[in-house]
Write an enzyme that holds these catalytic residues in place. Structure first.
Site, mmCIF file in Angstrom:
data_model
loop_
_atom_site.group_PDB
_atom_site.id
_atom_site.type_symbol
_atom_site.label_atom_id
_atom_site.label_comp_id
_atom_site.label_asym_id
_atom_site.label_seq_id
_atom_site.Cartn_x
_atom_site.Cartn_y
_atom_site.Cartn_z
ATOM 1 C CD GLU A 1 39.910 92.426 34.292
ATOM 2 O OE1 GLU A 1 40.407 93.339 33.613
ATOM 3 O OE2 GLU A 1 40.507 91.938 35.290
ATOM 4 C CD GLU B 1 48.285 99.422 29.315
ATOM 5 O OE1 GLU B 1 49.212 99.444 30.144
ATOM 6 O OE2 GLU B 1 47.144 99.006 29.583
ATOM 7 C CG ASP C 1 41.021 102.782 36.149
ATOM 8 O OD1 ASP C 1 41.105 103.399 35.069
ATOM 9 O OD2 ASP C 1 41.596 101.695 36.340
ATOM 10 C CD GLU D 1 44.407 97.422 39.670
ATOM 11 O OE1 GLU D 1 45.010 98.020 38.759
ATOM 12 O OE2 GLU D 1 44.337 96.160 39.722
#
Length: 606
Positions: free
Chosen positions: A429, A180, A325, A448
Site C-alpha cells: 500500500e 465510494e 489521485d 491500478e
C-alpha cells in the site's frame, strides 16, 4: 610451470563448458525454458503449456541476442498463450464471482477465507475502513455487473440485473462515504443501464425483457440520497459521509480529501444528462471549482485534506496517490466525456504544475543520465519534499498519461511500479523508495497497475505488457487465491492473508486483465468509443453526453462553455494517437534494458 599448466587447463575447461552451453538450446530447448521465461511458481491449472507456447512463438525482433531483459520480454507473444491467459483471467473472475454469490450474497462483500458474507460493522460505527464502503446493498453484485457484460456472459448479466432490481434498496440506515457509493454503486448502475439500452448491443444480447429503466431510476434514488452531503457547506465542497435514510449525521466530520470531494463529476454528470436534470452535475461541478479555487498561488498545487466550511487545507501534501489521485483523473475524463473545455484547461494546468513540482529524475525516460522519473509527495505551498514514500494508488498515473499521449513518461513510471511488483508479487500500500521497503505492507487486490498495463498495451501494442500481465495474473493466483475467492494480502513480504475480497477486484482487476489478453473484445473491435470510470465501469463516449440544456445555470461557464464537437473528440486510447512510440520499437523493450536494470536496482531486485 605448474601454475601456468593449471591456468591453461582451467581456460580450456571454461571454453568447453561455454561451447556445451551454447549447444544445449538446440539439443534440449526445454532445459532453458525456466531460465529464459521463469515462472515464479508452478503455472495455474490449465496453463501447463504457457512456457512451451512462449518457446514456440520465437523471439521476434532479435530476442535471441542481448541481455536477460531482451531474452525474457522481447519478441512476439504467441496467440495461443494469450488465449490461455484470457481464459485464466476469466476463470479468476468466475471463481471470485461464483464464490460471492454462493457464500455472501446478498451481503456486500465476501470473506474468502471463511466463506461467508459481510456487511456494515454495526457494532463499531467508527470502523470507517468497512462502513465507508459497505452500505448493506449487495455491493459486490452491483459493482460486477458490467464485467459480466464485457466478458460476454449475457445470461448471468441478465440474471444479476434482475436480482439487483428485485432485491436491492437504498432506503437503509447506513452511513457511507459519498465517494465510494458514487464510484462503486452509482457508476455501475449507470454503466449497466447504458449497456442494456445500447441499440448496437456490441457485447451480445444484454437486453432485459420488459426493462423500464429501473437501473436508471435506482441510480437517481441513490444520488438523491447523497445530495444532502452538498447542503449546509460554506464552500460547496460536500461532507464526506451521508446516511442513506437520514442525511448528514449530526457529528459529521468537516474534513474531506480532495479526491473524495472532487471525483464525482463523471457519474453525476452522466446521470444529469441521461435524466435531463442539471442538479447532480451542478453540485459535483461546483465542488470541483471550489477545490480548484483553493490551489496554492505559489505552486498551483492542491493539498489532500480540506475543511469544507473554512476552505483551510488541513492536509498540505500534494501527490498523485491516496487523497488526490482521481481528482486529476476526472478533470481529464470529464472533458473526454462531456467536452467541456474548462475541464481540459484545469487538467492541463494541473498537469504542468505536477511536472514542475512533483516530478524528479532525468528529463527523458529512455535517454540521458540520472535517476529515472518518479513523482513524489511535496508540500503544496513550497514544492518541497514531504516524505519518501509513494502509494499503490499512484500506479494509475501511467494510464492517465497514456490518455493524454505522454506515453514515454508513462513507460518509465509504470516500469518502477512493475519492479516493485516483481520484488514482492504484489504492490504494498505504501513503498518507501529511500529505504527500499514497504511502509504499509498490505495489498487489497488493487487494480491500478493492471489498468496502466492494459492502457500502455493499447497505446504501444508492445508484447512486454502482456508479459507484465502474465506476471500479475500468476502472482494473484499463487499468493491471493483462497478457499472461496481471492483474499487481501496482509503482508506482501510474509504473504499472510486477510479475510476480505474488495468489490473492485471483480469490477476492475479481473476486467483489465481480461481485456489485456482479449484482443477481439468488442471494447477494441466494435467501433464504439469507450471510457472507464475510476472504478473501471465502462461508459460509451457519444454525442448524447456532450449535449446539456443548462449552460445558463452552471456557475462560471458563460465564457468557457465552448464545447468540442463530436468529430473532434478522438478515442484517446487508440494507438494512432500515441505517435511518440515509433513502429520500429513495437517488438523491442519499451524501456531500454540498462534503464530497466537501473530501476530494478532501485527497488532492491538486484
Amino acid at each position: 610451470m605448474q601454475w601456468r599448466s593449471l591456468v591453461l587447463g582451467l581456460l580450456l575447461l571454461r571454453l568447453g563448458l561455454q561451447a556445451l552451453l551454447a549447444l544445449l538450446p538446440a539439443l534440449a530447448p526445454g532445459l532453458c525454458l525456466r531460465r529464459r521465461f521463469p515462472f515464479p511458481f508452478p503455472p495455474p491449472p490449465g496453463a501447463s503449456h504457457w512456457g512451451s507456447l512462449l518457446r514456440r512463438g520465437g523471439d521476434g525482433g532479435g530476442a535471441a541476442v542481448g541481455d536477460e531483459y531482451e531474452r525474457r520480454y522481447s519478441g512476439a507473444f504467441p496467440p495461443q498463450l494469450r488465449a490461455r491467459l484470457r481464459d485464466a483471467a476469466r476463470g479468476m473472475f468466475v471463481f471470485g464471482y461464483d464464490s460471492y454469490m454462493r457464500h455472501a450474497f446478498p451481503r456486500d462483500e465476501l470473506d474468502p477465507l471463511h466463506c461467508r458474507g459481510r456487511g456494515p460493522d454495526r457494532h463499531d460505527p467508527s470502523n470507517l475502513n468497512i462502513n465507508d464502503v459497505l452500505g448493506n446493498y449487495s455491493l459486490t453484485l452491483i459493482d460486477a455487473l458490467d464485467t459480466l457484460a464485457v466478458m460476454g456472459n449475457s445470461s448471468e448479466f441478465q440474471k444479476a440485473v434482475k436480482l439487483v432490481i428485485d432485491t436491492v434498496s437504498f432506503d437503509k440506515d447506513s452511513t457511507v462515504q459519498v465517494f465510494e457509493a458514487t464510484i462503486r454503486v452509482l457508476g455501475s448502475l449507470l454503466s449497466a443501464h447504458i449497456i442494456i439500452t445500447d441499440t448496437k448491443q456490441p457485447f451480445g444480447d444484454m437486453t432485459i425483457k420488459d426493462y423500464d429503466n429501473e437501473l436508471l431510476h435506482m441510480a437517481r434514488d441513490l444520488a438523491v440520497r447523497l445530495l444532502p452531503a452538498f447542503e449546509n457547506t460554506k464552500t460547496g465542497i460536500p461532507y464526506p459521509r451521508v446516511n442513506l435514510k437520514n442525511g448528514v449525521p449530526p457529528d459529521s466530520n468537516n474534513e474531506t480529501c480532495t479526491a473524495g470531494a472532487g471525483s464525482l463529476l463523471v457519474e453525476f454528470g452522466i446521470l444529469s444528462r441521461l435524466l435531463g436534470d442539471s442538479t447532480f452535475e451542478w453540485v459535483a461541478r461546483r465542488a470541483v471549482k471550489a477545490l480548484w479555487s483553493l490551489r496554492s498561488n505559489n505552486t498551483g498545487l492542491l493539498g489532500n485534506v480540506v475543511n469544507i466550511q473554512t476552505g483551510h487545507w488541513v492536509g498540505k501534501q500534494s501527490g498523485l496517490g491516496a487523497g488526490s489521485d482521481s481528482f486529476y483523473e476526472y478533470l481529464l475524463k470529464s472533458y473526454i466525456l462531456f467536452g467541456e473545455k474548462e475541464d481540459l484547461e484545469m487538467f492541463n494546468d494541473a498537469y504542468r504544475n505536477i511536472q514542475n513540482h512533483l516530478r524528479r529524475g532525468r528529463e527523458a525516460c529512455n535517454e540521458g543520465e540520472g535517476d529515472p522519473p518518479l513523482y513524489v509527495n511535496v508540500n503544496m505551498f513550497t514544492g518541497q519534499l514531504m516524505n519518501t514514500w509513494i502509494d499503490s494508488l499512484q500506479a494509475f498515473f501511467p494510464g492517465l498519461q497514456v490518455l493524454i499521449g505522454d506515453v514515454e513518461d508513462a513507460i518509465c513510471l509504470h516500469a518502477f511500479y512493475y519492479a516493485i511488483w516483481k520484488r514482492y508479487g504484489a504492490l504494498p500500500e505504501r513503498y518507501n523508495w529511500q529505504l527500499q521497503a514497504p511502509d504499509v505492507p498490505f495489498y487489497p487486490l488493487r487494480p491500478e497497475l493492471v489498468e496502466s498495463t492494459y492502457l500502455l498495451y493499447q497505446a504501444t501494442k508492445n508484447p512486454f505488457y502482456l508479459h507484465v500481465g502474465m506476471d500479475i495474473l500468476q502472482s494473484l493466483e499463487k499468493y491471493t487465491k483462497a478457499k472461496c475467492g481471492y483474499a487481501t494480502l496482509h503482508h506482501v513480504v510474509e504473504k499472510t492473508k486477510e479475510d476480505r475480497m474488495e468489490s473492485f477486484f471483480l469490477s476492475e482487476t479481473c476486467k483489465y486483465l481480461y481485456l489485456l489478453f482479449d484482443e477481439e473484445n468488442p471494447v477494441h473491435k466494435s467501433g464504439n468509443k469507450y471510457m472507464f470510470t475510476t472504478e473501471g465501469h465502462i461508459v460509451s463516449v457519444d454525442e448524447r453526453f456532450r449535449n446539456s440544456l443548462w449552460q445558463d445555470i452552471l456557475p462560471g461557464e458563460e465564457d468557457s462553455a465552448e464545447k468540442i464537437k463530436p468529430n473532434e473528440l478522438k478515442a484517446v486510447n487508440f494507438s494512432s494517437n500515441c505517435n511518440r512510440v515509433p513502429d520500429e520499437r513495437r517488438y523491442l523493450l519499451p524501456l531500454k534494458s540498462n534503464y530497466m536494470r537501473q530501476i530494478d536496482r532501485m527497488v532492491g531486485l538486484i
